[in-house]
Every structure is written in C-alpha cells, then in structure tokens.
Write a protein that holds these residues in place. Structure first.
Motif, PDB file in Angstrom:
ATOM      1  N   ARG A  99       0.834  -1.199   0.000  1.00 31.21           N
ATOM      2  CA  ARG A  99       0.000   0.000   0.000  1.00 31.21           C
ATOM      3  C   ARG A  99       0.873   1.254   0.000  1.00 31.21           C
ATOM      4  N   ILE A 100       1.904   1.261   0.821  1.00 30.78           N
ATOM      5  CA  ILE A 100       2.782   2.425   0.908  1.00 30.78           C
ATOM      6  C   ILE A 100       3.475   2.683  -0.431  1.00 30.78           C
ATOM      7  N   ILE A 101       3.987   1.626  -1.052  1.00 36.66           N
ATOM      8  CA  ILE A 101       4.687   1.786  -2.327  1.00 36.66           C
ATOM      9  C   ILE A 101       3.765   2.357  -3.391  1.00 36.66           C
ATOM     10  N   PHE A 102       2.567   1.808  -3.503  1.00 38.33           N
ATOM     11  CA  PHE A 102       1.646   2.285  -4.539  1.00 38.33           C
ATOM     12  C   PHE A 102       1.235   3.734  -4.283  1.00 38.33           C
ATOM     13  N   LEU A 103       0.884   4.065  -3.047  1.00 33.45           N
ATOM     14  CA  LEU A 103       0.427   5.420  -2.743  1.00 33.45           C
ATOM     15  C   LEU A 103       1.538   6.446  -2.936  1.00 33.45           C
ATOM     16  N   GLU A 104       2.774   6.084  -2.603  1.00 33.51           N
ATOM     17  CA  GLU A 104       3.871   7.049  -2.752  1.00 33.51           C
ATOM     18  C   GLU A 104       4.215   7.285  -4.215  1.00 33.51           C
ATOM     19  N   THR A 105       3.985   6.294  -5.082  1.00 33.17           N
ATOM     20  CA  THR A 105       4.195   6.540  -6.510  1.00 33.17           C
ATOM     21  C   THR A 105       3.192   7.549  -7.050  1.00 33.17           C
ATOM     22  N   ILE A 106       2.020   7.613  -6.438  1.00 35.22           N
ATOM     23  CA  ILE A 106       1.013   8.601  -6.830  1.00 35.22           C
ATOM     24  C   ILE A 106       1.280   9.943  -6.147  1.00 35.22           C
ATOM     25  N   ALA A 107       1.665   9.895  -4.869  1.00 33.62           N
ATOM     26  CA  ALA A 107       1.868  11.129  -4.106  1.00 33.62           C
ATOM     27  C   ALA A 107       3.034  11.955  -4.631  1.00 33.62           C
ATOM     28  N   GLY A 108       3.986  11.325  -5.331  1.00 32.99           N
ATOM     29  CA  GLY A 108       5.117  12.066  -5.867  1.00 32.99           C
ATOM     30  C   GLY A 108       4.823  12.803  -7.155  1.00 32.99           C
ATOM     31  N   VAL A 109       3.634  12.632  -7.706  1.00 36.02           N
ATOM     32  CA  VAL A 109       3.275  13.263  -8.981  1.00 36.02           C
ATOM     33  C   VAL A 109       2.876  14.729  -8.847  1.00 36.02           C
ATOM     34  N   PRO A 110       1.963  15.114  -7.922  1.00 38.13           N
ATOM     35  CA  PRO A 110       1.464  16.497  -7.908  1.00 38.13           C
ATOM     36  C   PRO A 110       2.541  17.562  -7.789  1.00 38.13           C
ATOM     37  N   GLY A 111       3.518  17.369  -6.917  1.00 40.09           N
ATOM     38  CA  GLY A 111       4.561  18.375  -6.753  1.00 40.09           C
ATOM     39  C   GLY A 111       5.352  18.589  -8.027  1.00 40.09           C
ATOM     40  N   MET A 112       5.731  17.507  -8.697  1.00 39.92           N
ATOM     41  CA  MET A 112       6.502  17.629  -9.930  1.00 39.92           C
ATOM     42  C   MET A 112       5.676  18.258 -11.044  1.00 39.92           C
ATOM     43  N   VAL A 113       4.414  17.853 -11.175  1.00 39.76           N
ATOM     44  CA  VAL A 113       3.551  18.426 -12.211  1.00 39.76           C
ATOM     45  C   VAL A 113       3.309  19.908 -11.944  1.00 39.76           C
ATOM     46  N   GLY A 114       3.020  20.257 -10.692  1.00 38.98           N
ATOM     47  CA  GLY A 114       2.794  21.658 -10.360  1.00 38.98           C
ATOM     48  C   GLY A 114       4.022  22.511 -10.633  1.00 38.98           C
ATOM     49  N   ALA A 115       5.205  22.014 -10.267  1.00 39.42           N
ATOM     50  CA  ALA A 115       6.437  22.764 -10.521  1.00 39.42           C
ATOM     51  C   ALA A 115       6.688  22.914 -12.016  1.00 39.42           C
ATOM     52  N   MET A 116       6.438  21.862 -12.782  1.00 41.28           N
ATOM     53  CA  MET A 116       6.647  21.928 -14.226  1.00 41.28           C
ATOM     54  C   MET A 116       5.715  22.945 -14.874  1.00 41.28           C
ATOM     55  N   VAL A 117       4.432  22.913 -14.494  1.00 41.33           N
ATOM     56  CA  VAL A 117       3.464  23.845 -15.081  1.00 41.33           C
ATOM     57  C   VAL A 117       3.826  25.281 -14.738  1.00 41.33           C
ATOM     58  N   ARG A 118       4.174  25.531 -13.490  1.00 40.72           N
ATOM     59  CA  ARG A 118       4.533  26.892 -13.083  1.00 40.72           C
ATOM     60  C   ARG A 118       5.832  27.338 -13.758  1.00 40.72           C
ATOM     61  N   HIS A 119       6.754  26.421 -13.940  1.00 42.97           N
ATOM     62  CA  HIS A 119       7.996  26.749 -14.642  1.00 42.97           C
ATOM     63  C   HIS A 119       7.698  27.172 -16.085  1.00 42.97           C
ATOM     64  N   LEU A 120       6.858  26.408 -16.776  1.00 46.59           N
ATOM     65  CA  LEU A 120       6.519  26.736 -18.157  1.00 46.59           C
ATOM     66  C   LEU A 120       5.724  28.035 -18.248  1.00 46.59           C
ATOM     67  N   VAL A 121       4.834  28.266 -17.292  1.00 37.60           N
ATOM     68  CA  VAL A 121       4.080  29.517 -17.274  1.00 37.60           C
ATOM     69  C   VAL A 121       5.026  30.708 -17.084  1.00 37.60           C
ATOM     70  N   SER A 122       6.004  30.552 -16.204  1.00 33.64           N
ATOM     71  CA  SER A 122       6.975  31.622 -15.975  1.00 33.64           C
ATOM     72  C   SER A 122       7.764  31.928 -17.240  1.00 33.64           C
ATOM     73  N   LEU A 123       8.159  30.872 -17.968  1.00 36.20           N
ATOM     74  CA  LEU A 123       8.879  31.080 -19.222  1.00 36.20           C
ATOM     75  C   LEU A 123       7.985  31.709 -20.288  1.00 36.20           C
ATOM     76  N   ARG A 124       6.758  31.251 -20.354  1.00 42.37           N
ATOM     77  CA  ARG A 124       5.855  31.717 -21.404  1.00 42.37           C
ATOM     78  C   ARG A 124       5.425  33.163 -21.193  1.00 42.37           C
ATOM     79  N   ARG A 125       5.185  33.522 -19.952  1.00 45.38           N
ATOM     80  CA  ARG A 125       4.713  34.877 -19.653  1.00 45.38           C
ATOM     81  C   ARG A 125       5.843  35.847 -19.309  1.00 45.38           C
ATOM     82  N   LEU A 126       7.068  35.324 -19.269  1.00 38.65           N
ATOM     83  CA  LEU A 126       8.235  36.165 -18.980  1.00 38.65           C
ATOM     84  C   LEU A 126       8.103  36.843 -17.618  1.00 38.65           C
TER      85      LEU A 126
END
Length: 369
Positions: A195-222
């Motif tokens: 259970r821990i292994i499966f849940l942590e593979t999911i829990a590690g996604v939001p932070g990386m996705v959020g950082a990636m989206v904000r990074h691209l928005v920062s580049l796109r909007r200067l």
C-alpha cells in the motif's frame, strides 16, 4: 573558412604521418621510441581535426599523451599485427572534479567516502555534500505531536476536491483489500508495504507536475514564479524518498509494477490538465489527499504499537532513512513511519495554504521549511 594552404598546414602531422580512421583510433606510422612524455593536442575545426586551436572551439579539444615507460590509465596503445604499428585509442579526460576526487581517493583522503553504503549517498542532503533538496528534519517532540486534522471544504472548488479524494480512497481501499483487512484485523507487513509503495508513486506526482506547469508559465509569460517551484519540487522529492525507503523493505512483482505504470499515466495526464485549469483545486486536492495519508500512517503506527506487525517491531530503520531524516543510529521501523507521517502532515498544511493563495502571491515557505 580556411584556405587550401592553411588546411594543409593545419593537418601537417606532428609525429610523422597520422591518419584518423573511422573506428576512432589514431594510427601513427612514424612513432619513435622515447623516454620523454610527448603531448599531442587535437582540436576540432569545422569537420576536421587540427593541431592548432580555434578561438571558438577550445572546449571541443581532446588531449593525447604517449609515454613508453608510464602511460595514464585513460589511454591505451594497441599493436596492429599486420604493420606492427601502434594504434592509439583516444579517450576523453574525466571532469576536473572527478579527477580531483579520484586523486584524493588514491591518496587515502576520501577512502571512507568511497567505501560508504550506497544508501548513505542516496539520502545525503546538499548541505552534507549530497544532491538531495532541503527538507524538514523533525525533532522527537514534533514526530509524536502529529494529529489527524481536517479542513472543512468551503465553496464548490473545495467540495469538488474533497469528494474526489474520498471517492478515490474508498475505491482504492476496497480494491486493495485494505478495507477487508482492517475489518478482519489481518493487515500484515506485506500488505502495508504494498500500500505504501503504490500510494507514494502517486503522491510524488502532484509536486513535480505543479512545478513543471509553473515553470513553463513563468517562461511563457516572462514573469517570475514567486518561489513556488522549489517548494513543489521539494515535496515531489520527499514523496519519492518515502518510496525509496519502502523499496528497501520489499520488491514489487510484475503485477504491482504494471498497476503503477497504468495509474501513473492516468494520474499525470489528469492532474496536469487540472493544474492548467485550476491550481487552487489541485492544491486543495493534495491537501485532502495528505489528510488521508496522515490517517493511514497513524493507523500503521497503531498496528505497530499494538504488536500486530511483529516483524516491523524488530526491524531496524533502512540506512537511507537514517541518513535522509537524520535518525539515530539505532532507529527502528517505527521511527521511519513517524518521520513519513510528519512529512505528510507538513504537505497537508503547505498545500492547504497554497490552495488559499493566488498563484501570483509570494511563497511563504523558505527552502527546507
């Protein structure tokens, strides 16, 4: 562009006639035996090699050293049976920091570092010479003071996030057998670590996705990001370290690994789209997800304290956990669960806070806090 005369000068052999072959070896037909160390520097000029550096291509050079008495390990000299002429294999020099570290190791200065357990290097933070992002180090009082809490949803976005998490948790608990195991009291260490292994593979996604989206928005909007990216990346890595710790206890089979791949593909796609539409919904979703994580790890601690997980009661903490959370040398598995629960409670508070802020507000959390 180089003239014909300059080209012939640049390719004039330094040690007799040297011809480059397609295999990457340099054949020297007039190589004389000498006790001195000869140095040939080759520079890439255009599509050819030259003995003279080009002002704009100094970083594309390779240096060749030949010494009959003592040859460096980075170079090899092979003999061609047909012509009895040496074939010199040119290999790249290591990075200057790697060369320095190897030299120190030979002298004995870094012997302890070279012989340390790989998990110690994996868990070492940046300030200790590793490459882990900063993260909170919890004191014993903080670890024991974590409590289950809930932020009541306010508004349509909060309610949508809350009931989405409840729906996903209920479905996963039934599908994974957690509900039945809790009801019958037959949850063992194998079921918990899966259970821990499966849940942590999911829990590690939001932070990386959020950082990636904000990074691209920062580049796109200067425009600047106001410090959100590093906090989200720290959260993603922290969740991944939970996974790396659990992997020291069990090795999932092919069915589990396939389920992880499918679940990650679906969740990454859905969460990325959701973050583009409503960052507030996503942070509130993660906040409620972390509330459930705190409940799960609190239940695990209760099972440990009641003696139902006998193997974990006697198991020492993995070395990667000891290094990452700076646990005592005699730390047990219970200390690891306490540290993971404290991390989840921290993510709960951070995401609920970020979900209440506008995307262009300043991030109030410094690195590692």
């Amino acid at each position: 562009m180089l003239s014909t005369g300059s080209k012939s000068f640049l390719f004039r052999p330094f040690l007799g006639s040297c011809n480059a072959v397609q295999s990457g070896k340099l054949r020297c037909s007039n190589l004389h035996t000498t006790s001195k160390e000869l140095t040939v520097k080759r520079y890439l000029v255009g599509n050819s090699w030259s003995t003279q550096p080009h002002s704009r291509l100094l970083h594309s050079c390779q240096q060749l050293k030949i010494n009959d008495k003592k040859r460096p390990e980075h170079f090899k000299i092979e003999t061609n049976d047909s012509t009895s002429e040496p074939n010199v294999v040119v290999e790249n020099f290591p990075h200057f920091r790697e060369a320095k570290k190897a030299k120190e190791t030979q002298k004995g200065g870094s012997l302890a570092e070279a012989e340390e357990h790989p998990d110690v290097e994996e868990g070492r933070a940046m300030q200790d010479g590793g490459y882990r992002l900063p993260h909170p180090i919890w004191h014993k009082e903080e670890l024991e003071s974590v409590r289950i809490s809930h932020r009541p949803p306010v508004g349509k976005v909060d309610k949508l996030a809350y009931y989405s998490v409840q729906l996903l948790r209920t479905g996963f608990d039934v599908f994974s057998g957690y509900t039945l195991g809790t009801y019958t009291g037959r949850l063992d260490e194998k079921q918990w670590v899966k259970r821990i292994i499966f849940l942590e593979t999911i829990a590690g996604v939001p932070g990386m996705v959020g950082a990636m989206v904000r990074h691209l928005v920062s580049l796109r909007r200067l425009k600047r990001d106001h410090g959100w990216i590093h906090t989200l990346l720290e959260e993603a890595e922290n969740e991944r370290m939970h996974l790396m710790t659990a992997m020291r206890i069990a090795n999932p089979g092919i069915i589990m690994r396939t389920s992880i791949v499918v679940a990650q593909g679906i969740f990454v796609s859905g969460f990325s789209l959701a973050y583009l539409i409503s960052p507030r919904f996503c942070h509130r979703f993660v906040g409620y997800l972390e509330e459930e994580a705190v409940k799960t790890y609190t239940h695990c601690l209760q099972e440990l304290d009641s003696g139902n997980l006998k193997m974990w009661c006697r198991m020492k903490a993995p070395e990667i956990a000891v290094e990452y959370w700076k646990l005592p040398a005699d730390a047990m598995m219970r200390d690891v669960i306490l540290a993971i629960r404290a991390d989840e409670a921290h993510h709960r508070s951070v995401n609920h806070d970020l979900g209440s802020r506008k995307p262009d507000e300043q991030n109030p959390y410094p690195p590692g806090q």
